[in-house]
Write a protein that holds these residues in place. Sequence first.
Motif, PDB file in Angstrom:
ATOM      1  N   ILE A  21       0.836  -1.209   0.000  1.00  0.00           N
ATOM      2  CA  ILE A  21       0.000   0.000   0.000  1.00  0.00           C
ATOM      3  C   ILE A  21       0.867   1.254   0.000  1.00  0.00           C
ATOM      4  O   ILE A  21       0.606   2.214  -0.739  1.00  0.00           O
ATOM      5  N   MET A  22       1.905   1.271   0.823  1.00  0.00           N
ATOM      6  CA  MET A  22       2.773   2.442   0.887  1.00  0.00           C
ATOM      7  C   MET A  22       3.502   2.666  -0.430  1.00  0.00           C
ATOM      8  O   MET A  22       3.740   3.810  -0.834  1.00  0.00           O
ATOM      9  N   THR A  23       3.850   1.576  -1.111  1.00  0.00           N
ATOM     10  CA  THR A  23       4.500   1.709  -2.418  1.00  0.00           C
ATOM     11  C   THR A  23       3.539   2.339  -3.427  1.00  0.00           C
ATOM     12  O   THR A  23       3.908   3.252  -4.175  1.00  0.00           O
ATOM     13  N   ILE A  24       2.288   1.850  -3.427  1.00  0.00           N
ATOM     14  CA  ILE A  24       1.297   2.393  -4.368  1.00  0.00           C
ATOM     15  C   ILE A  24       0.976   3.835  -4.036  1.00  0.00           C
ATOM     16  O   ILE A  24       0.989   4.721  -4.913  1.00  0.00           O
ATOM     17  N   VAL A  31       3.783  11.094  -8.289  1.00  0.00           N
ATOM     18  CA  VAL A  31       3.319  11.510  -9.623  1.00  0.00           C
ATOM     19  C   VAL A  31       2.419  12.731  -9.518  1.00  0.00           C
ATOM     20  O   VAL A  31       2.520  13.679 -10.320  1.00  0.00           O
ATOM     21  N   THR A  32       1.535  12.739  -8.509  1.00  0.00           N
ATOM     22  CA  THR A  32       0.611  13.871  -8.336  1.00  0.00           C
ATOM     23  C   THR A  32       1.378  15.142  -8.021  1.00  0.00           C
ATOM     24  O   THR A  32       1.085  16.215  -8.586  1.00  0.00           O
ATOM     25  N   GLU A 160      -4.701  16.812  -1.543  1.00  0.00           N
ATOM     26  CA  GLU A 160      -5.971  16.105  -1.422  1.00  0.00           C
ATOM     27  C   GLU A 160      -5.839  14.667  -1.911  1.00  0.00           C
ATOM     28  O   GLU A 160      -6.336  13.731  -1.293  1.00  0.00           O
ATOM     29  N   VAL A 161      -5.170  14.509  -3.046  1.00  0.00           N
ATOM     30  CA  VAL A 161      -4.963  13.164  -3.588  1.00  0.00           C
ATOM     31  C   VAL A 161      -4.094  12.343  -2.649  1.00  0.00           C
ATOM     32  O   VAL A 161      -4.369  11.162  -2.375  1.00  0.00           O
ATOM     33  N   ILE A 162      -3.036  12.967  -2.114  1.00  0.00           N
ATOM     34  CA  ILE A 162      -2.130  12.255  -1.213  1.00  0.00           C
ATOM     35  C   ILE A 162      -2.857  11.837   0.062  1.00  0.00           C
ATOM     36  O   ILE A 162      -2.767  10.679   0.500  1.00  0.00           O
ATOM     37  N   ASN A 163      -3.595  12.775   0.666  1.00  0.00           N
ATOM     38  CA  ASN A 163      -4.326  12.452   1.895  1.00  0.00           C
ATOM     39  C   ASN A 163      -5.396  11.391   1.659  1.00  0.00           C
ATOM     40  O   ASN A 163      -5.599  10.496   2.495  1.00  0.00           O
ATOM     41  N   LEU A 164      -6.084  11.503   0.516  1.00  0.00           N
ATOM     42  CA  LEU A 164      -7.096  10.507   0.194  1.00  0.00           C
ATOM     43  C   LEU A 164      -6.462   9.122   0.040  1.00  0.00           C
ATOM     44  O   LEU A 164      -7.008   8.118   0.511  1.00  0.00           O
ATOM     45  N   GLY A 165      -5.301   9.083  -0.608  1.00  0.00           N
ATOM     46  CA  GLY A 165      -4.606   7.804  -0.769  1.00  0.00           C
ATOM     47  C   GLY A 165      -4.195   7.216   0.570  1.00  0.00           C
ATOM     48  O   GLY A 165      -4.327   6.012   0.800  1.00  0.00           O
ATOM     49  N   LEU A 166      -3.707   8.070   1.489  1.00  0.00           N
ATOM     50  CA  LEU A 166      -3.301   7.591   2.808  1.00  0.00           C
ATOM     51  C   LEU A 166      -4.497   7.084   3.609  1.00  0.00           C
ATOM     52  O   LEU A 166      -4.417   6.052   4.274  1.00  0.00           O
ATOM     53  N   ILE A 167      -5.611   7.829   3.529  1.00  0.00           N
ATOM     54  CA  ILE A 167      -6.803   7.407   4.272  1.00  0.00           C
ATOM     55  C   ILE A 167      -7.339   6.082   3.745  1.00  0.00           C
ATOM     56  O   ILE A 167      -7.645   5.158   4.514  1.00  0.00           O
ATOM     57  N   LEU A 168      -7.466   5.985   2.419  1.00  0.00           N
ATOM     58  CA  LEU A 168      -7.946   4.730   1.833  1.00  0.00           C
ATOM     59  C   LEU A 168      -6.998   3.576   2.122  1.00  0.00           C
ATOM     60  O   LEU A 168      -7.419   2.447   2.369  1.00  0.00           O
ATOM     61  N   GLY A 169      -5.696   3.870   2.085  1.00  0.00           N
ATOM     62  CA  GLY A 169      -4.712   2.830   2.393  1.00  0.00           C
ATOM     63  C   GLY A 169      -4.839   2.358   3.829  1.00  0.00           C
ATOM     64  O   GLY A 169      -4.770   1.149   4.109  1.00  0.00           O
TER      65      GLY A 169
END
Length: 421
Positions: A21-24, A31-32, A160-169
């Motif tokens: 998950i952390m890699t993804i 990239v963002t 926003e994208v980074i935080n969303l990715g962390l929350i979903l992860g």
Amino acid sequence: MIQHFRKMYIIFSTIALFVVIMTIVGSISAVTYFRAHQEVETVLTVLSNNEGQMPSSRRPPKQLQNFSQRNLTQESMQQYLFFSSTVANDGTILDIDGAHISTVSTEQIRKLTQRVLRRGRTRGQVFYRQNSYAYRVNNRGNKKIVVFLDASLMTAKAWEVINLGLILGAISLVLYAIVLALFSKAAIRPIIQAEKRQKEFITNAGHELKTPLTVISANTEMQEMMNGEDDLTKSTKQQVSRLIALINHFVSLARLQERPQMTLEVINASEVTNRVADSFKAMIAQNGKSFKKSVVSGIHIKADEHYFYELISILLDNANKYCDPNGDIFLNLKLGRRKRNVILSVTNSFAKGENVDYNRFFERFYREDKARTISTESGYGIGLSMAQNIVKNFGGHIKADYSNGKISFIITLKRVNNRNK
């Protein structure tokens, strides 16, 4: 053992998923952020090429073509907030254009321009009212064009994208751990069944083997009564005793695998240690070895008294077997430095043990052929494995240490204060 295996299975599986998950998330975040940075650079380049103004054509010329960067048009430029200043070579501000932003006054644009000129750099960032403004300085003959772009919106989108990715992860990781905990027992059921069959086999085999051994022992004693003791009958009795002891070790080791079979309660470790030491004193002296002890009185721990007695017996028996001829054995029970832990150690002379792999001493059936068989009394290679299982069930840890020709087995257990008993 099964519970420990199940726990480790859940932990390592969760860690593996965490790494994935952390890699993804890390890749998406990188990239963002890269795209947001390139978008800022592209817009600044367009504005700089048009002297701080929006381009008049439908598609601005000379854009940067970056990774997944869309082309900019006059309509798309309307979403950006920017302003610019025209400065003479002597530092005099000739013109200020703040028509495309309402949150920064003309006077503040003048101050930001002067701040940028004092830095002496052609690109960078300045901050005003918690907003980040990227700037670019271009030389145009006898003047300079300083262009500012509000990068806060693009940076906010990236975060926003980074935080969303962390929350979903994080949510995925928690759900995975819960599902894994619920179904892990079913996943390792074959191992549980194999372990159960192994214990049943050891117990049943031990019971069945003791019967013929008892008969052999009785027949040998009868033969001695009729014909007297000789080397053959003596050897037969010794081997029968060894086999019975080995069977008892097997059964004890099988029963030690699960903690619920122990009754953990507060015991006086000092009294138990002294009892075991007194029982071994004569036997060690008969083997021509020196035995000393140092036991601090009044030490209490939470353990099973029977198995704690067995633990010390295993260590003293091991020391007696593998101690150098005419060597020294030392038993020590004391408090740790901060008096929160209890340290139990058994040390014996072991001159040939310098190159021995002590990390393997707690492996079942392991015996170091060259160094650990100096005594005529050989062991089974399971005593220290039993000791390790007992210590784990007590919530402590055991280690082997070698120094100055002596080997020590050191056990650390949690102390129980007398007032908390």
